[in-house]
Design an enzyme around this catalytic site. Structure first.
Site, PDB file in Angstrom:
ATOM      1  N   CYS A 134       0.820  -1.211   0.000  1.00 28.93           N
ATOM      2  CA  CYS A 134       0.000   0.000   0.000  1.00 28.93           C
ATOM      3  C   CYS A 134       0.860   1.271   0.000  1.00 28.93           C
ATOM      4  CB  CYS A 134      -0.994  -0.049   1.156  1.00 28.93           C
ATOM      5  SG  CYS A 134      -2.441   0.964   0.823  1.00 28.93           S
TER       6      CYS A 134
ATOM      7  N   HIS B 179      -3.402  -5.015   1.945  1.00 29.50           N
ATOM      8  CA  HIS B 179      -2.661  -5.144   3.214  1.00 29.50           C
ATOM      9  C   HIS B 179      -2.602  -6.597   3.698  1.00 29.50           C
ATOM     10  CE1 HIS B 179      -2.360  -0.838   4.351  1.00 29.50           C
ATOM     11  NE2 HIS B 179      -3.428  -0.731   3.591  1.00 29.50           N
TER      12      HIS B 179
ATOM     13  N   GLU C   4      -0.673  -7.819   5.709  1.00 29.85           N
ATOM     14  CA  GLU C   4      -0.313  -7.809   7.136  1.00 29.85           C
ATOM     15  C   GLU C   4      -1.539  -7.683   8.042  1.00 29.85           C
ATOM     16  OE1 GLU C   4       0.161  -5.472   4.976  1.00 29.85           O
ATOM     17  OE2 GLU C   4      -0.162  -3.480   5.830  1.00 29.85           O
TER      18      GLU C   4
HETATM   19  N1  GLN Z   1      -3.572   6.253   0.275  1.00 28.81           N
HETATM   20  C1  GLN Z   1      -2.503   6.129   1.238  1.00 28.81           C
HETATM   21  C2  GLN Z   1      -1.300   6.933   0.807  1.00 28.81           C
HETATM   22  O1  GLN Z   1      -1.317   7.559  -0.182  1.00 28.81           O
HETATM   23  C3  GLN Z   1      -2.086   4.683   1.392  1.00 28.81           C
HETATM   24  C4  GLN Z   1      -3.136   3.947   2.139  1.00 28.81           C
HETATM   25  C5  GLN Z   1      -2.627   2.797   2.921  1.00 28.81           C
HETATM   26  O2  GLN Z   1      -1.424   2.523   3.055  1.00 28.81           O
HETATM   27  N2  GLN Z   1      -3.563   2.140   3.527  1.00 28.81           N
HETATM   28  O3  GLN Z   1      -0.336   6.930   1.501  1.00 28.81           O
END
Ligand code: GLN
Length: 205
Positions: A90, A181, A183
């Protein structure tokens, strides 16, 4: 490495779901019946000791700024260049990309991809879906939270999964990146795939 030697995993520990990655990696060690020491990385000098590295989800602008402040970039880049496994999830995927399409994120240029940070808009603040992933026999319970997607990718990048027609899991050599995610679930197969290149029979829960 001798069998008695512990493996060491580092999780970039400046912001985000650091403890969740540390837990997942600890559980992976138990599943594989191997000893993995896991470190939250908040200073230089530790990454060179790591066999595996993860950059967690969180807020990519913050993670990027703190990585820069603490001066971790060159050690992360060296880890990746050495061929050791790196998992980026992410916000970690955004930071590891070549272009976050946001000047506040200083990308590490580890993955030949550009990212749309808000690919799914407010439509997907948070959701879980069973996602088919190349390399996994059964779908993965993918948790998306304000998820990014890969917008463009070079030929070096293998698309492992798509959601709504957008790449959300990729591999480039020793690096695996996910928009979701792993994790945050009890399913260890993405960590397994990233760190060991395969999945252990019991890592699906
Ligand atoms: N949208 C978030 C960002 O730009 C990332 C979201 C996440 O890691 N859950 O950092």
């Amino acid at each position: 490495m001798s069998p008695s030697q512990n493996l060491v995993a580092g999780v970039i520990g400046v912001q985000g779901d650091v403890s969740e990655h540390i837990d997942a990696i600890s559980r992976l060690g138990v599943h594989r019946n191997i000893s993995i020491d896991t470190l939250a990385i908040r200073q230089t000098g530790l990454i060179p000791k790591c066999d595996f590295l993860a950059i967690p989800g969180g807020e990519s602008t913050t993670i990027s700024r703190l990585i820069d402040d603490i001066d971790l970039s060159s050690e992360i880049i060296s880890h990746a260049a050495s061929g050791k496994p790196l998992l980026v999830t992410c916000a970690g995927l955004i930071v590891a990309s070549s272009n976050a399409n946001d000047p506040r994120v200083k990308t590490l240029n580890l993955l030949d991809v550009s990212i749309n940070r808000n690919a799914f808009g407010r439509q997907i603040d948070s959701l879980e879906t069973d996602l088919p992933v190349i390399g996994l026999t059964d779908p993965f319970p993918a948790v998306f939270i304000r998820a990014p997607a890969v917008e463009t990718a070079s030929n070096n990048v293998e698309i492992l999964a798509e959601y709504q027609g957008k790449p959300v899991a990729i591999r480039q050599n020793n690096i695996i990146g996910t928009s979701f995610h792993p994790e945050l679930t009890s399913d260890l197969r993405i960590h397994d795939l990233a760190f060991f290149g395969t999945t252990f029979p019991n890592s699906k829960t």
